[in-house]
Design an enzyme around this catalytic site. Structure first.
Site, PDB file in Angstrom:
ATOM      1  N   ARG A 107       0.861  -1.185   0.000  1.00 44.65           N
ATOM      2  CA  ARG A 107       0.000   0.000   0.000  1.00 44.65           C
ATOM      3  C   ARG A 107       0.891   1.227   0.000  1.00 44.65           C
ATOM      4  NH1 ARG A 107      -5.101   1.726   3.798  1.00 44.65           N
ATOM      5  NH2 ARG A 107      -6.058   0.262   2.341  1.00 44.65           N
ATOM      6  N   HIS A 134      -7.621   0.706  -6.028  1.00 39.74           N
ATOM      7  CA  HIS A 134      -7.781  -0.078  -4.800  1.00 39.74           C
ATOM      8  C   HIS A 134      -8.459  -1.413  -5.183  1.00 39.74           C
ATOM      9  CE1 HIS A 134      -7.943  -1.036  -0.701  1.00 39.74           C
ATOM     10  NE2 HIS A 134      -8.859  -0.204  -0.257  1.00 39.74           N
ATOM     11  N   GLN A 137     -10.357  -3.958  -2.747  1.00 34.22           N
ATOM     12  CA  GLN A 137     -11.655  -3.422  -2.308  1.00 34.22           C
ATOM     13  C   GLN A 137     -12.746  -3.750  -3.340  1.00 34.22           C
ATOM     14  OE1 GLN A 137     -12.273  -1.133   0.626  1.00 34.22           O
ATOM     15  NE2 GLN A 137     -14.347  -1.731   0.087  1.00 34.22           N
ATOM     16  N   ASP A 230     -17.143   7.917  -0.716  1.00 35.71           N
ATOM     17  CA  ASP A 230     -15.837   7.746  -0.072  1.00 35.71           C
ATOM     18  C   ASP A 230     -15.469   9.102   0.530  1.00 35.71           C
ATOM     19  OD1 ASP A 230     -13.303   6.858   0.678  1.00 35.71           O
ATOM     20  OD2 ASP A 230     -12.431   7.115  -1.327  1.00 35.71           O
ATOM     21  N   CYS A 271     -16.345   2.324   1.337  1.00 37.77           N
ATOM     22  CA  CYS A 271     -15.179   1.475   1.599  1.00 37.77           C
ATOM     23  C   CYS A 271     -14.698   1.609   3.043  1.00 37.77           C
ATOM     24  CB  CYS A 271     -14.062   1.796   0.625  1.00 37.77           C
ATOM     25  SG  CYS A 271     -13.573   3.540   0.669  1.00 37.77           S
ATOM     26  N   ARG A 316     -13.968  -7.799   2.884  1.00 39.22           N
ATOM     27  CA  ARG A 316     -12.569  -7.545   2.537  1.00 39.22           C
ATOM     28  C   ARG A 316     -11.717  -8.777   2.857  1.00 39.22           C
ATOM     29  NH1 ARG A 316     -10.404  -2.756   2.365  1.00 39.22           N
ATOM     30  NH2 ARG A 316      -8.906  -3.880   1.070  1.00 39.22           N
TER      31      ARG A 316
HETATM   32  N1  NVA Z   1      -9.832   7.279  -1.040  1.00 41.85           N
HETATM   33  C1  NVA Z   1      -9.468   6.756   0.272  1.00 41.85           C
HETATM   34  C2  NVA Z   1      -9.747   5.286   0.342  1.00 41.85           C
HETATM   35  C3  NVA Z   1      -9.453   4.664   1.677  1.00 41.85           C
HETATM   36  C4  NVA Z   1      -9.756   3.203   1.708  1.00 41.85           C
HETATM   37  C5  NVA Z   1      -7.996   7.052   0.523  1.00 41.85           C
HETATM   38  O1  NVA Z   1      -7.163   6.798  -0.363  1.00 41.85           O
HETATM   39  O2  NVA Z   1      -7.672   7.548   1.598  1.00 41.85           O
HETATM   40  N1   CP Z   2     -11.230   0.343   2.941  1.00 40.32           N
HETATM   41  C1   CP Z   2      -9.954   0.296   3.338  1.00 40.32           C
HETATM   42  O1   CP Z   2      -9.044   0.041   2.551  1.00 40.32           O
HETATM   43  O2   CP Z   2      -9.756   0.521   4.661  1.00 40.32           O
HETATM   44  P1   CP Z   2      -8.330   0.652   5.399  1.00 40.32           P
HETATM   45  O3   CP Z   2      -7.727   1.956   4.964  1.00 40.32           O
HETATM   46  O4   CP Z   2      -8.670   0.622   6.853  1.00 40.32           O
HETATM   47  O5   CP Z   2      -7.479  -0.510   4.988  1.00 40.32           O
END
Ligand code: NVA
Ligand code: CP
Length: 336
Positions: A107, A134, A137, A230, A271, A316
């Site tokens: 990540r 992502h 997800q 989101d 998400c 997930r």
């Molecule tokens: N768009 C959000 C998704 C988190 C799962 C981020 O990148 O912070």
């Molecule tokens: N939805 C998601 O990816 O959550 P986290 O940032 O907690 O992993």
């Protein structure tokens, strides 16, 4: 049945609808085993490493629990806790970890980083979120929609909010691949990039789905089966982004009015994490500074009967397990 052994999992654009279907079906089989408390440690003896350059709750815990359920050893490397980036390049890190582990989760920031990691690792690499995509997800979201609505094809799916972030991009591609009618409902400056929209439209032609971009809230919400949103400012974006994003996106908050325009049995998805009240540090700061107590979704919708966000979060784990099993499994008979 699809064969994904040895493959990376970097973005859904790399997968056919049949391969995505296989991952959804595999997730169902593994979820069933977990619910029946049936042991499924099929990957005993293997080890995985989870590299996080951004924080996480769901993705990290899903990889850890899924990895342990499959019988694997799991190493977690959190933001700033390895040599990667500061003292060692992604390519060198990949070649080191690839010698020790059977699979690598990553990540981080730009999509090019996870693509480079995959190029050098020599073992499957799974994208646990980048600024652009992502993909794990997506399998969870597709599984959740199918569980709740009984199908994917023909479902009217509307995404409200920052439609050019990792979630907007990924959902547009996931829906296009699987024959859903995807609408991004957002201010035009937050529409996904033109090139990606063009690709998504081409893909949707094949699947019988469609891709629509609109600024019109009634058009976006009307007769939808799924309303999705989101957070307005994603991880890695500067704090200064909040002010403009709030003024642009306030009208796009998923609230009771939008739910009422959708089909009576519509579901609400997110998400997570979500800012739907002031019970978080950032939620409280935003409330103090801008005078709003809920952001992308109203607390009533988040907590209401149409919200499926915690079923979605649970999925997930089952779907990440499927991705790891599909890419790491050996010659034995498959589960689906
Ligand atoms: N768009 C959000 C998704 C988190 C799962 C981020 O990148 O912070
Ligand atoms: N939805 C998601 O990816 O959550 P986290 O940032 O907690 O992993």
């Amino acid at each position: 049945m699809a064969d994904l052994r040895g493959r990376h999992f970097l973005k859904l654009l790399d997968f056919t609808p049949e391969e995505i279907r296989y991952l959804i079906d595999l997730s169902k089989a593994l979820k069933d085993k977990k619910k029946r408390h049936e042991e499924h440690a099929y990957l005993k003896g293997k080890n995985i490493v989870l590299l996080f350059e951004k924080t996480s709750t769901r993705t990290r815990c899903s990889f850890e629990v899924a990895g342990m359920d499959l019988g694997m050893g799991v190493t977690y490397l959190g933001p700033g806790s390895s040599q990667m980036g500061r003292k060692e390049s992604i390519a060198d890190t990949a070649r080191v970890l690839g010698r020790m582990y059977d699979g690598i989760e990553y990540r981080g920031f730009d999509q090019s980083l996870v693509e480079t990691l995959a190029e050098y690792a020599g073992v499957p690499v799974w994208n646990g979120l980048t600024d652009q995509f992502h993909p794990t997800q997506m399998i969870a979201d597709l599984l959740t929609i199918e569980e709740k609505k009984g199908k994917l094809k023909g479902i009217r799916f509307t995404y409200f909010g920052d439609a050019r972030n990792n979630m907007g991009n990924s959902l547009m591609i996931a829906c296009a691949k699987m024959g859903l009618h995807f609408t991004a409902c957002a201010p035009a400056e937050l529409f996904p990039a033109e090139e990606l929209v063009r690709k998504a439209k081409e893909i949707a032609k094949e699947s019988g789905g469609s891709v629509t971009l609109t600024e019109d809230i009634t058009e976006g919400a009307k007769d939808a089966d799924v309303l999705y949103t989101d957070i307005w400012v994603s991880m890695g974006e500067p704090a200064e982004a909040w002010e403009k994003r709030i003024s642009l996106l306030q009208p796009y908050r998923v609230d009771e009015k939008k739910m009422a325009l959708a089909k009576p049995d519509a579901i609400f998805m997110h998400c997570l994490p979500s800012f739907h009240d002031t019970n978080t540090v950032i939620g409280k700061e935003i409330a103090d500074r801008y005078g709003i107590e809920e952001m992308e979704v109203s607390n009533d919708v988040f907590e209401g009967p149409q919200s499926v966000v915690f079923d979605e979060a649970e999925n997930r784990m089952h779907t990440i397990k499927a991705v790891m099993y599909a890419t790491l499994r050996g010659e034995e008979k498959d589960l689906v």
